[in-house]
Design a protein around this motif. Structure first.
Motif, mmCIF file in Angstrom:
data_model
loop_
_atom_site.group_PDB
_atom_site.id
_atom_site.type_symbol
_atom_site.label_atom_id
_atom_site.label_comp_id
_atom_site.label_asym_id
_atom_site.label_seq_id
_atom_site.Cartn_x
_atom_site.Cartn_y
_atom_site.Cartn_z
ATOM 1 N N CYS A 70 0.824 -1.213 0.000
ATOM 2 C CA CYS A 70 0.000 0.000 0.000
ATOM 3 C C CYS A 70 0.859 1.264 0.000
ATOM 4 O O CYS A 70 0.485 2.281 -0.596
ATOM 5 C CB CYS A 70 -0.933 0.001 1.211
ATOM 6 N N ARG A 73 2.906 1.338 -3.580
ATOM 7 C CA ARG A 73 2.080 1.249 -4.787
ATOM 8 C C ARG A 73 2.110 2.535 -5.620
ATOM 9 O O ARG A 73 2.174 2.487 -6.854
ATOM 10 C CB ARG A 73 0.636 0.914 -4.387
ATOM 11 N N SER A 74 2.043 3.661 -4.941
ATOM 12 C CA SER A 74 2.029 4.946 -5.649
ATOM 13 C C SER A 74 3.426 5.496 -5.920
ATOM 14 O O SER A 74 3.566 6.509 -6.617
ATOM 15 C CB SER A 74 1.227 5.969 -4.841
ATOM 16 N N LYS A 77 5.533 2.993 -9.562
ATOM 17 C CA LYS A 77 4.384 2.772 -10.447
ATOM 18 C C LYS A 77 4.679 1.755 -11.538
ATOM 19 O O LYS A 77 3.792 1.044 -11.985
ATOM 20 C CB LYS A 77 3.952 4.106 -11.058
ATOM 21 N N GLN A 81 1.801 -0.739 -11.140
ATOM 22 C CA GLN A 81 0.748 -0.342 -12.063
ATOM 23 C C GLN A 81 1.312 -0.152 -13.478
ATOM 24 O O GLN A 81 1.099 0.883 -14.103
ATOM 25 C CB GLN A 81 0.080 0.963 -11.609
ATOM 26 N N CYS A 84 -0.632 1.204 -16.570
ATOM 27 C CA CYS A 84 -1.008 2.617 -16.616
ATOM 28 C C CYS A 84 0.061 3.467 -17.288
ATOM 29 O O CYS A 84 -0.196 4.640 -17.613
ATOM 30 C CB CYS A 84 -1.253 3.153 -15.195
ATOM 31 N N PRO A 95 -4.893 5.360 -13.667
ATOM 32 C CA PRO A 95 -4.224 5.016 -12.401
ATOM 33 C C PRO A 95 -5.207 5.028 -11.237
ATOM 34 O O PRO A 95 -6.182 5.787 -11.227
ATOM 35 C CB PRO A 95 -3.162 6.107 -12.255
ATOM 36 N N ARG A 98 -4.337 7.585 -5.002
ATOM 37 C CA ARG A 98 -3.069 7.472 -4.283
ATOM 38 C C ARG A 98 -3.242 7.086 -2.816
ATOM 39 O O ARG A 98 -2.274 6.826 -2.133
ATOM 40 C CB ARG A 98 -2.309 8.795 -4.352
ATOM 41 N N TRP A 103 -7.390 1.905 -3.062
ATOM 42 C CA TRP A 103 -7.373 1.051 -4.252
ATOM 43 C C TRP A 103 -8.341 -0.112 -4.148
ATOM 44 O O TRP A 103 -8.736 -0.698 -5.170
ATOM 45 C CB TRP A 103 -5.963 0.507 -4.473
#
Length: 887
Positions: A70, A73-74, A77, A81, A84, A95, A98, A103
């Motif tokens: 968590c 994650r941002s 990226k 992700q 994205c 995306p 944040r 999420w």
């Protein structure tokens, strides 16, 4: 006493020791002699506190990993992700927010129909987990509410189970034997609901698959209209002859591709790509060395990162750049290419490349990377062009395979379902829906000789042998849970006793699970490697065959061997000696292993969730190996844009086995449903997230959903175990006076078992043809079914991206003609791609390379730039566009 009468176990130790005699050693004799009792029996009767301790430890580890996920994650990226950012703009996902936990809600709210854009395999897997979750929520709630109170109060003064076994059928004493009628009724309900779920899902599968394949998007694609035909004799390898033969097919033929010999050109293309890679690496090293050398000369290491100082450095380097001689170019030991080894009987070729460092052993010197790469590239490009000319002139050797593109999808399927020749072994095999990127070319180039047939059966025998001999490494792993024995055999491990007792217990409970997981992964990789040698022509066919064997292995090793015996040979021997004893075997063993699977699913759920979300391996590699490995812009681009892909043949069997275990224990120990629901919920959350944001949306080995009905039918294994176990329990159950009051119910369950077998065969025969074929006639009633219309509309609403093989109709004619030709024949002269640097060195080097080799015209620096590290001693490459020769 318990209602279940258990006879003395047979001693099969001699049987297992017969094939383990090669491990002759008195020290190892104790654990290599496998007993009949399954490992799971050791957990029988454990208390809730022990289970809680194990689960809590796993929960803590999982929570730590999810917390890091968590948080990271941002930040990272490209790891968490990539869809994205690392795919073309039109194919990118929005995306996620944040927030730390923001999420979760968007993921759970993502419609299941969205995953149709990733193909039927992805969609049906999400549906598979979802339908299993609903099934276990329903039957689990029902069975737990009714059966747990009955089981818990089923003991008497003379008999009572211990620990968590009090919640299972094992707690029912002889005086309360008639309470098993509740298990009988709910068993029938559980089996009936399973069949309702199965029929509903198979009918839905047929409707969804056919509406997907008959959609305009797919029906007009080349893949839907191409048929691969094997064993084509020489006299039929003619376009006019084939056009005449298949002229009876409605719509006729559009294009024919013959399969040409490609071993030589494939090898040349691989070496040309390697030479291009060496050439680009040499230029990056040259640039890096140039900057380092001039920084030392100008003592610039003391400068700050001020822009004026950087401009001064660039100006000074511009002045001195021509003083950097060619002698400063990087040197290396070129790779050693060994002449390919051909195995004629098996029609296989082995290509070996040895690392260049071995040249030290024969006292060879390093050579210039640039000169070697340019010379190797020039040579290989000439040879590749020569082989292309042979193909165009019709001089290339042809194999006995042909791809035929029909004008209509209907025509392709009609030809696929026809017997194409009355001659045995001639034009007798066809394959439809072939993705050109999914072809296993080296299997395709082989003829169906007797040697190939023998190889196929040898692989099957190896599979069976691995499943049987799996007990040997498991026996070694079993030592880890027995610390006293382990230390006795290996005294140097006595330091383990320095740990507190709690720590030793944790080690003894966790380490075997970790090692068994690693061992299972090794077996999975081995199975996948060997499946290739069964001669499958496409990756999708390989996935289907692999999933069957992998399911069999997992079910035998993770369920039967664990619950019944630690050796599969013991199970086979008892079945052969007394086939009618199967219900007794299951009834006397399964209840004792129930609590083991509570721990099993709890540990699996937390381990799966934490490890997969965290992606610790990618996180470490991203900050350690990848920066060192990604030297050139092309290497970095390839890594960033090559998203991980799922091998669905590996994924489906795992959860089929979990569901089978849940079904088998749904009546015996209904609390199992709680753990099944828990692990399926986490699995659903992870795959809904990862399929949308991590994994590639293109699946070249797409089976068009055929793995789904296979996974559903595998669930029958769990139903059979449940029925046989209940039969055995009913016949073995004794009342206080020694009678068998559940015998009638036992005979009724025998009828249910026979009915289930009949239903299994009937359902398979009814639906099996729909797994691979499409109907020519679709009556109005079928077209108007609400489920088909619903899924068609949902497919239109979801974000569907066109895969490469389905967009080829829009390409020019020459590309179309090469679509089902080996990729090596499509190789074009590459273009050097270097990053822009402030000194203009890259442009100067590109011009120099083009002078050395005119065939490398078109080199560019667009889309990649050089940046300096903090000390200006190390350059970094950043990319913003694809390579100039990217397709």
């Amino acid at each position: 006493m318990s209602t279940i009468f258990t006879e003395d176990s047979y001693d099969y130790s001699a049987l297992t020791s017969s094939y383990m005699g090669i491990f002759y050693s008195q020290k190892f004799e104790q654990f290599l002699k496998t007993t009949q009792t399954g490992y799971a029996h050791s957990t029988s009767g454990i208390e809730f506190s022990f289970l809680f301790k194990t689960v809590f430890t796993s929960l803590c580890l999982c929570t730590i990993q999810l917390t890091f996920f968590c948080f990271f994650r941002s930040i990272f990226k490209y790891i968490y992700q990539p869809r994205c950012y690392c795919v073309p703009v039109k194919e990118r996902m929005e995306p996620l927010p944040r927030g730390f936990l923001s999420w979760i809600a968007p993921i759970m709210q993502t419609s299941i129909y969205f995953y149709l854009s990733m193909g039927l395999d992805a969609y049906f897997f999400i549906r598979f987990i979802s339908i299993l979750l609903l099934y276990f929520i329903f039957i689990g709630s029902m069975n737990m509410i009714v059966l747990i109170p009955i089981n818990y109060t089923g003991s008497d003064a003379s008999y009572s189970a211990v620990g968590l076994d009090r919640l299972s059928l094992s707690n029912i004493a002889s005086s309360n034997v008639r309470r098993l009628n509740a298990h009988f009724i709910l068993g029938l309900v559980t089996i009936a609901l399973f069949h309702w779920m199965l029929l509903y899902e198979l009918q839905s599968f047929v409707a969804i698959r056919q509406s997907y394949l008959l959609s305009a998007r797919h029906k007009d694609s080349i893949q839907a209209r191409v048929l691969l035909i094997s064993n084509v004799p020489t006299h039929l390898q003619d376009i006019e002859v084939l056009n005449e033969i298949f002229g009876v097919i409605p719509g006729g033929i559009r294009t024919i591709w013959f399969l040409y010999e490609f071993d030589k050109i494939e090898c040349d293309v691989e070496r040309a790509k390697k030479a291009l890679e060496v050439l680009e690496i040499s230029q990056i090293k040259y640039l890096n060395n140039y900057i380092k050398r001039n920084i030392r000369r100008s003592c610039f290491s003391c400068f700050s990162s001020d822009n004026d100082k950087l401009d001064d450095l660039i100006e000074e380097l511009h002045v001195s750049r021509f003083e950097f001689q060619e002698s400063s170019e990087p040197m290396f030991y070129p790779p050693i290419y060994v002449e390919s080894i051909r195995i004629p009987k098996l029609e296989r070729r082995i290509q070996i490349t040895l690392p260049g460092l071995l040249r030290i052993l024969i006292f060879q010197r390093k050579v210039s990377m640039v000169k070697w790469a340019v010379e190797a590239l020039a040579t290989k490009l000439e040879e590749i062009d020569a082989q292309k000319r042979q193909l165009v002139e019709g001089k290339a050797l042809m194999y006995k395979k042909v791809f035929i593109e029909f004008n209509t999808q209907t025509g392709a399927y009609i030809a696929h379902q026809c017997l194409l020749s009355q001659n045995q072994g001639s034009v007798d095999s066809s394959l439809i829906e072939v993705n050109p990127q999914d072809i296993l070319w080296h299997n395709l180039s082989r003829n169906n000789s007797y040697a190939c047939l023998v190889e196929k059966y040898v692989v099957t025998i190896v599979f069976i042998s691995i499943m049987i001999l799996y007990v040997v490494p498991v026996s070694f792993i079993g030592l880890v849970s027995q610390i006293p024995l382990l230390v006795h055999l290996m005294p140097f491990l006595s330091w383990i006793y320095r740990f507190p007792e709690e720590a030793r217990e944790t080690i003894s409970s966790f380490l075997p699970s970790i090692l068994l997981t690693i061992l299972t992964e090794i077996v999975m990789v081995t199975f996948r490697f060997l499946t290739y040698f069964k001669g499958k022509l496409t990756g999708s066919e390989l996935e289907i065959d692999f999933s069957k064997w992998y399911f069999a292995f997992l079910f035998v090793q993770q369920f039967l061997v664990v619950t019944i015996s630690s050796s599969i040979t013991v199970i086979f021997k008892q079945i052969v000696d007394q086939p009618t004893s199967i219900p007794v075997l299951l009834a006397t063993n399964l209840p004792k292993a129930a609590t083991f699977f509570f721990q099993f699913f709890a540990l699996k759920a937390f381990a799966f969730c934490g490890a997969n979300f965290m992606r610790i391996d990618q996180l470490i590699l991203h900050h350690s190996l990848y920066p060192l490995k990604d030297v050139t812009p092309r290497q970095k681009f390839r890594r960033l844009t090559t998203l991980p892909k799922i091998k669905w043949g590996t994924v489906y069997p795992v959860y089929s086995v979990y569901a089978c275990i849940g079904i088998a224990y749904s009546i015996i120990s209904p609390l199992i449903s709680l753990f099944i629901i828990f692990i399926l919920s986490l699995v659903l959350l992870y795959y809904k997230y990862s399929l949308k944001f991590i994994y590639s949306h293109i699946n070249v080995s797409e089976t068009q959903g055929r793995l789904y009905p296979l996974a559903l039918l595998h669930l029958y294994t769990g139903v059979y175990c449940l029925e046989c176990c209940i039969i055995g329990i009913f016949f073995l159950s004794k009342s206080e006076d020694g009678n068998s009051p559940m015998r009638l119910q036992g005979w009724f369950m025998v009828v249910v078992l026979l009915t289930t077998i009949f239903g299994h065969i009937t359902i398979y025969n009814r639906y099996s043809k729909h797994f691979s074929y499409l109907p020519i006639l679709t009556d109005k009633k079928f077209k108007d079914e609400s489920i088909v219309q619903e899924h068609k509309s949902k497919m239109g609403q979801s974000k569907v991206t066109q895969s490469p093989e389905e967009g080829k109709d829009n390409e020019n004619y020459s590309q179309h003609q090469l679509l089902y030709v080996h990729p090596a024949f499509q190789f074009e002269n590459p273009k050097v791609w270097l990053p822009v640097d402030p000194l203009g060195i890259a442009e100067r080097q590109i011009l120099r390379i083009e002078e050395m080799m005119p065939g490398l015209q078109g080199g560019v620096t667009k889309g990649a730039t050089v940046t300096f590290g903090k000390s200006y001693r190390q350059i970094k490459v950043r990319i913003s566009e694809a390579p100039p020769d990217y397709k």
